[in-house]
Write a protein that holds these residues in place. Structure first.
Motif, PDB file in Angstrom:
ATOM      1  N   ARG A  61      49.762 -69.567 -18.271  1.00 54.95           N
ATOM      2  CA  ARG A  61      49.981 -69.017 -16.928  1.00 54.95           C
ATOM      3  C   ARG A  61      50.039 -70.132 -15.892  1.00 54.95           C
ATOM      4  O   ARG A  61      50.957 -70.209 -15.085  1.00 54.95           O
ATOM      5  N   ASP A  62      49.023 -70.993 -15.905  1.00 55.17           N
ATOM      6  CA  ASP A  62      48.902 -72.043 -14.896  1.00 55.17           C
ATOM      7  C   ASP A  62      50.061 -73.030 -14.920  1.00 55.17           C
ATOM      8  O   ASP A  62      50.454 -73.557 -13.883  1.00 55.17           O
ATOM      9  N   ASN A  63      50.605 -73.281 -16.101  1.00 55.57           N
ATOM     10  CA  ASN A  63      51.729 -74.221 -16.227  1.00 55.57           C
ATOM     11  C   ASN A  63      53.082 -73.556 -16.023  1.00 55.57           C
ATOM     12  O   ASN A  63      54.115 -74.208 -16.117  1.00 55.57           O
ATOM     13  N   GLY A  64      53.084 -72.243 -15.769  1.00 59.28           N
ATOM     14  CA  GLY A  64      54.326 -71.542 -15.483  1.00 59.28           C
ATOM     15  C   GLY A  64      55.143 -71.175 -16.710  1.00 59.28           C
ATOM     16  O   GLY A  64      56.317 -70.840 -16.591  1.00 59.28           O
ATOM     17  N   TYR A  65      54.546 -71.241 -17.887  1.00 59.66           N
ATOM     18  CA  TYR A  65      55.272 -70.907 -19.103  1.00 59.66           C
ATOM     19  C   TYR A  65      55.341 -69.404 -19.351  1.00 59.66           C
ATOM     20  O   TYR A  65      56.235 -68.923 -20.022  1.00 59.66           O
ATOM     21  N   LEU A  66      54.372 -68.676 -18.825  1.00 58.05           N
ATOM     22  CA  LEU A  66      54.277 -67.243 -19.072  1.00 58.05           C
ATOM     23  C   LEU A  66      54.166 -66.512 -17.741  1.00 58.05           C
ATOM     24  O   LEU A  66      53.244 -66.776 -16.964  1.00 58.05           O
ATOM     25  N   ASP A  81      58.085 -60.466 -19.875  1.00 60.30           N
ATOM     26  CA  ASP A  81      57.408 -61.756 -19.705  1.00 60.30           C
ATOM     27  C   ASP A  81      57.174 -62.417 -21.058  1.00 60.30           C
ATOM     28  O   ASP A  81      57.437 -63.602 -21.245  1.00 60.30           O
ATOM     29  N   VAL A  82      56.681 -61.631 -21.999  1.00 57.79           N
ATOM     30  CA  VAL A  82      56.370 -62.150 -23.333  1.00 57.79           C
ATOM     31  C   VAL A  82      57.652 -62.565 -24.058  1.00 57.79           C
ATOM     32  O   VAL A  82      57.723 -63.647 -24.648  1.00 57.79           O
ATOM     33  N   ASP A  83      58.682 -61.737 -23.986  1.00 61.25           N
ATOM     34  CA  ASP A  83      59.954 -62.053 -24.645  1.00 61.25           C
ATOM     35  C   ASP A  83      60.564 -63.330 -24.078  1.00 61.25           C
ATOM     36  O   ASP A  83      61.067 -64.172 -24.822  1.00 61.25           O
ATOM     37  N   ARG A  84      60.516 -63.474 -22.757  1.00 58.75           N
ATOM     38  CA  ARG A  84      61.065 -64.672 -22.098  1.00 58.75           C
ATOM     39  C   ARG A  84      60.315 -65.917 -22.578  1.00 58.75           C
ATOM     40  O   ARG A  84      60.914 -66.943 -22.888  1.00 58.75           O
ATOM     41  N   PHE A  85      58.988 -65.820 -22.646  1.00 58.63           N
ATOM     42  CA  PHE A  85      58.166 -66.934 -23.126  1.00 58.63           C
ATOM     43  C   PHE A  85      58.526 -67.298 -24.560  1.00 58.63           C
ATOM     44  O   PHE A  85      58.727 -68.471 -24.886  1.00 58.63           O
ATOM     45  N   LEU A  86      58.640 -66.301 -25.430  1.00 62.62           N
ATOM     46  CA  LEU A  86      58.948 -66.564 -26.835  1.00 62.62           C
ATOM     47  C   LEU A  86      60.344 -67.147 -27.015  1.00 62.62           C
ATOM     48  O   LEU A  86      60.548 -68.041 -27.843  1.00 62.62           O
ATOM     49  N   ARG A  87      61.318 -66.652 -26.252  1.00 62.11           N
ATOM     50  CA  ARG A  87      62.674 -67.217 -26.344  1.00 62.11           C
ATOM     51  C   ARG A  87      62.705 -68.668 -25.876  1.00 62.11           C
ATOM     52  O   ARG A  87      63.398 -69.497 -26.447  1.00 62.11           O
ATOM     53  N   ARG A  88      61.928 -68.966 -24.834  1.00 63.46           N
ATOM     54  CA  ARG A  88      61.930 -70.323 -24.277  1.00 63.46           C
ATOM     55  C   ARG A  88      61.431 -71.336 -25.291  1.00 63.46           C
ATOM     56  O   ARG A  88      61.878 -72.473 -25.328  1.00 63.46           O
TER      57      ARG A  88
END
Length: 109
Positions: A61-66, A81-88
């Protein structure tokens, strides 16, 4: 003939406006619920789903990844949010089938 062209432009404009209004209405609708899956997670449920600890979740969260939403001291994560994180952070496999079987202890012929 010029009058006919103006009427056609007016009809095209009305049609375009109707299409745009439909698209705008659809964008405002919530995404359809997924059958058998959760669309909204709190910290505990997301940590269980991803098999991670609270400290690591905070770091994401703090690093802007999720992405997340916050209300008071409660954090919420959507499936998007979770899908975007996993795709990234998704990487395609680069090993071929033959190499993979060798790495898994396959026999050498």
């Amino acid at each position: 003939m010029a009058k006919n062209t103006n009427v056609e432009k007016l009809c095209d404009r009305e049609l375009l406006e109707k299409i745009l209004s439909i698209v705008e209405r659809q964008e405002k609708l919530p995404p359809p619920a997924q059958e058998g899956g959760h669309c909204l997670y709190d910290n505990k449920s997301l940590m269980e789903k991803l098999h991670i600890k609270e400290k690591y979740l905070k770091k994401l969260r703090d690093n802007g990844y999720l992405g997340y939403s916050r209300e008071g001291d409660k954090y919420w994560y959507t499936q998007a949010d979770v899908d975007r994180f996993l795709r990234r952070f998704h990487y395609e496999a680069f090993a071929s089938g033959i190499m993979l079987s060798d790495q898994e202890g396959g026999s050498h012929v």
